[in-house]
Design an enzyme around this catalytic site. Structure first.
Site, PDB file in Angstrom:
ATOM      1  N   ASP A 105       0.926  -1.109   0.129  1.00  0.00           N
ATOM      2  CA  ASP A 105       0.152  -0.084  -0.062  1.00  0.00           C
ATOM      3  C   ASP A 105       0.919   1.290   0.210  1.00  0.00           C
ATOM      4  O   ASP A 105       2.066   1.203   0.551  1.00  0.00           O
ATOM      5  CB  ASP A 105      -1.086   0.012   1.167  1.00  0.00           C
ATOM      6  CG  ASP A 105      -2.023   1.200   1.326  1.00  0.00           C
ATOM      7  OD1 ASP A 105      -2.970   0.949   0.506  1.00  0.00           O
ATOM      8  OD2 ASP A 105      -1.583   2.199   1.931  1.00  0.00           O
ATOM      9  N   GLU A 137       0.989   5.563   0.323  1.00  0.00           N
ATOM     10  CA  GLU A 137       0.511   6.875   0.490  1.00  0.00           C
ATOM     11  C   GLU A 137       1.173   8.069  -0.387  1.00  0.00           C
ATOM     12  O   GLU A 137       2.543   7.788  -0.729  1.00  0.00           O
ATOM     13  CB  GLU A 137       0.411   7.301   1.869  1.00  0.00           C
ATOM     14  CG  GLU A 137      -0.112   6.313   2.754  1.00  0.00           C
ATOM     15  CD  GLU A 137      -1.547   6.119   2.688  1.00  0.00           C
ATOM     16  OE1 GLU A 137      -2.380   6.917   2.136  1.00  0.00           O
ATOM     17  OE2 GLU A 137      -2.149   5.069   2.987  1.00  0.00           O
ATOM     18  N   HIS A 176      -5.497   4.769   6.612  1.00  0.00           N
ATOM     19  CA  HIS A 176      -4.837   5.438   5.596  1.00  0.00           C
ATOM     20  C   HIS A 176      -3.309   5.688   5.809  1.00  0.00           C
ATOM     21  O   HIS A 176      -2.830   6.750   5.537  1.00  0.00           O
ATOM     22  CB  HIS A 176      -5.318   6.931   5.364  1.00  0.00           C
ATOM     23  CG  HIS A 176      -6.766   6.954   4.734  1.00  0.00           C
ATOM     24  ND1 HIS A 176      -7.099   6.797   3.360  1.00  0.00           N
ATOM     25  CD2 HIS A 176      -7.997   7.221   5.558  1.00  0.00           C
ATOM     26  CE1 HIS A 176      -8.224   6.606   3.234  1.00  0.00           C
ATOM     27  NE2 HIS A 176      -9.081   6.847   4.472  1.00  0.00           N
ATOM     28  N   ASP A 208      -2.672  -0.192   6.382  1.00  0.00           N
ATOM     29  CA  ASP A 208      -3.826  -0.836   5.246  1.00  0.00           C
ATOM     30  C   ASP A 208      -3.299  -2.095   4.439  1.00  0.00           C
ATOM     31  O   ASP A 208      -3.984  -2.747   4.032  1.00  0.00           O
ATOM     32  CB  ASP A 208      -3.699   0.484   4.192  1.00  0.00           C
ATOM     33  CG  ASP A 208      -4.441   1.761   4.657  1.00  0.00           C
ATOM     34  OD1 ASP A 208      -4.950   1.720   5.802  1.00  0.00           O
ATOM     35  OD2 ASP A 208      -4.737   2.520   3.889  1.00  0.00           O
TER      36      ASP A 208
END
Length: 597
Positions: free
Chosen positions: A23, A25, A164, A169
């Site tokens: 994942d 960001e 998040h 995540d």
């Protein structure tokens, strides 16, 4: 006899597959900006966590306030973090050899690929599983209103709540992945290949044909698809028979004809081969033998047309379907051609260059005094009109024989006169702005040069009773390496091939191959003892760098060489724009060699 097989025979079991669930960001910008602020990943196999990867990343640009509010990652947090170019090598090493998993995978993968491009790192192109796509197929609207990670985590009771942040995540996505894979088990999806077909929405009927790959060897060779009546539908070759046949039942196969073929298929027959050349040749022979309806290449090569310079008092050109043993009577052949149209174009090229008669009637050695009048071609100077006889102004036997010998030379050894005549005609038509007619002359010249250069290239090998060549086995997936790949060719036909063990003396293997190779009868010149396509494959192999000639039988009588002024050099000069009068070098194969172990 029946073979007891297992799920593993059909692919890579999911329980033994390593997944790296990732994942990211980001700053919220476009993937091309590679604005990654955090990477989190979890490596799992068989339900067990093998490791985790997490790091903040300095994106080199400011993080928008709304993104900082959503993720909790702000400029101060990433100020001292490494840049993406420093982080990516470690992540790629962590994920090496694994299947990449992400929730909305196209988004995360696009950022990783852009980051690699920006850092000048090679993207390893791993297999990718998208849990969003899986969820759309497995989770009904009555279970969840959407396919967001938080919604699915709640539905499946994930041990980690997504917030998040990249690692949290990723951990939640692991639980979602395992829940989705558990549901897939009820649909018969047990391997990574099954998963690929399921997510690609391959029809159930097509997926049901996967059993045809059951028990096929993971070895190089040829495969034959057959229908219920044992009729061969399609022939192909691969370095891994099992993997290639399995691919026909996945979404990677999109050709409509092949989709139709798979629907009719009832079995697959494998033929394991020792070398790549053997597999290629075997494929060609099987296509010619079985005439499979779903192979697009020429399925009746033995019926390919030839151009014949006839053996009669006043020879002419004719398109025929076979080469007969009438060379001693004066016949000469050119070909084979890919189609009757190509043969007709070559005939037109030779007629354009040489005033050979084009009529088909039989002309006696001494034409009658009261014979037919001169034809239009004779009036135009395109034919010497031997039908008229010398008394009526026609060409005599000696003059016509010189024309015939010029045509014969153009077919077998010297293309200069034909090329010069056609190029001159093209230039004249172009000056007159008759471009379509000039284009027709170009097509005629191309058809003639293609066929003549190919035949002149094959003819020496066709005349060679036996040729033995070898090259070092190179590292190539699915094929042996370390020793020598030895090839036995007789009259242009692959008579046998073998591979010697690494470190062994190759000469005993060469002797054994020569003793056990296929006995090949001499063909009718200029045809080879094999299909033209087979001899071309053999020639391509012989001309590779590193190939050594071990022995050539009959080299004194039929040297492996090309004519100095042959069609191959003429075609090269014509296509490359060199002057048409340039002299091409005579080419010949290298001399016999002794092979080290």
């Amino acid at each position: 006899m029946p073979v007891q097989t297992s799920i593993e025979d059909l692919g890579r079991p999911l329980h033994a597959t390593t997944f790296v669930v990732v994942d990211l960001e980001t700053t919220g910008g476009a993937p091309a900006d590679a604005g990654i602020t955090e990477i989190g990943a979890v490596k799992v196999r068989g339900g067990e966590v093998l490791g985790e990867f997490q790091t903040l990343v300095n994106p080199g640009v400011g993080i928008p306030p709304f993104v900082a509010l959503l993720t909790g990652i702000n400029d101060a947090m990433v100020a001292g973090a490494p840049r993406l170019a420093e982080v990516l090598p470690s992540f790629l090493e962590f994920a090496r050899g694994a299947v990449l998993v992400a929730h909305n995978a196209p988004y995360d993968v696009s950022f990783l690929k852009a980051g690699c491009a920006k850092a000048q790192l090679a993207w390893p192109a791993p297999e990718v599983v998208d849990t969003v796509r899986l969820a759309r197929l497995l989770v009904g609207r009555d279970e969840a209103p959407d396919r967001k990670l938080g919604t699915l985590a709640r539905l499946f009771g994930a041990t980690t709540t997504p917030d998040h942040r990249a690692l949290s995540d990723a951990r939640a996505t692991v639980d979602v992945l395992h829940a989705l894979l558990a549901r897939l088990g009820g649909s018969g999806v047990q391997t990574l290949e099954d998963l690929a077909t399921f997510t690609s929405r391959v029809s159930a009927a097509r997926r049901a044909k996967r059993h045809l790959a059951l028990g096929l060897p993971s070895a190089p060779g040829v495969y034959l698809f057959r229908d219920a009546a044992e009729r061969v539908l399609y022939v192909g070759t691969s370095v891994d028979l099992r993997s290639r046949v399995r691919s026909y039942f996945t979404a990677s196969e999109t050709r409509p004809r092949i989709t139709e073929m798979v629907r009719l298929a009832a079995s697959v027959t494998p033929v394991v081969c020792t070398t790549a050349l053997e597999a290629e040749v075997h494929e060609l022979r099987l296509i010619a033998e079985h005439d499979p309806p779903y192979n697009r290449r020429s399925r009746r090569p033995e019926r390919s047309p030839w151009v014949k310079l006839t053996a009669e008092a006043w020879p002419r050109l004719s398109v025929v379907r076979e080469v007969r043993g009438d060379a001693g009577a004066g016949a000469q052949y050119l070909g084979p051609f890919s189609s009757p149209r190509a043969a007709e174009l070559a005939v037109a090229a030779l007629h354009e260059a040489f005033p050979l008669r084009q009529c088909t009637r039989r002309i006696p050695r001494r034409p009658a005094a009261d014979g037919p009048a001169a034809c239009v071609l004779a009036e135009m100077g395109r034919c010497g009109a031997p039908c008229l006889g010398v008394e009526r102004g026609g060409q005599d036997a000696e003059g016509y024989a010189r024309v015939v010998e010029s045509v014969r030379a153009a077919m077998v050894a010297d293309a200069r006169d034909a090329v010069a005549a056609l190029r001159a005609r093209m230039g004249l038509l172009a000056e007159q702005e008759r471009y379509e007619e000039a284009g027709e002359q170009r097509d005629r010249l191309d058809a003639y040069l293609r066929a003549a250069s190919a035949m002149q290239r094959r003819a020496p090998l066709a005349a060679c009773p036996e040729l033995v060549a070898a090259r070092r086995c190179t590292a190539r997936p699915g094929w042996p390496s370390g020793g020598w790949e030895v090839v036995l060719v007789r009259h242009g036909r692959l008579a046998g091939t073998t591979v010697t063990p690494a470190g062994a003396d190759p000469m005993p293997y060469v002797a054994a191959l020569r003793a056990t190779g296929e006995a090949v009868a001499a063909p009718v010149p200029p045809a080879t003892a094999a299909l033209a396509a087979e001899t071309e494959r053999v020639l391509a192999w012989l001309e590779q760098p590193g190939v050594r000639l071990v022995d050539v039988v009959g080299a004194e009588d039929a040297p492996w060489a090309s004519p100095v002024h042959g069609a191959a050099g003429a075609r090269h000069r014509w296509t490359s724009g060199e002057p048409s009068g340039a002299r091409g070098p005579e080419t010949a194969g290298p001399g016999p060699a002794t092979l080290p172990a």
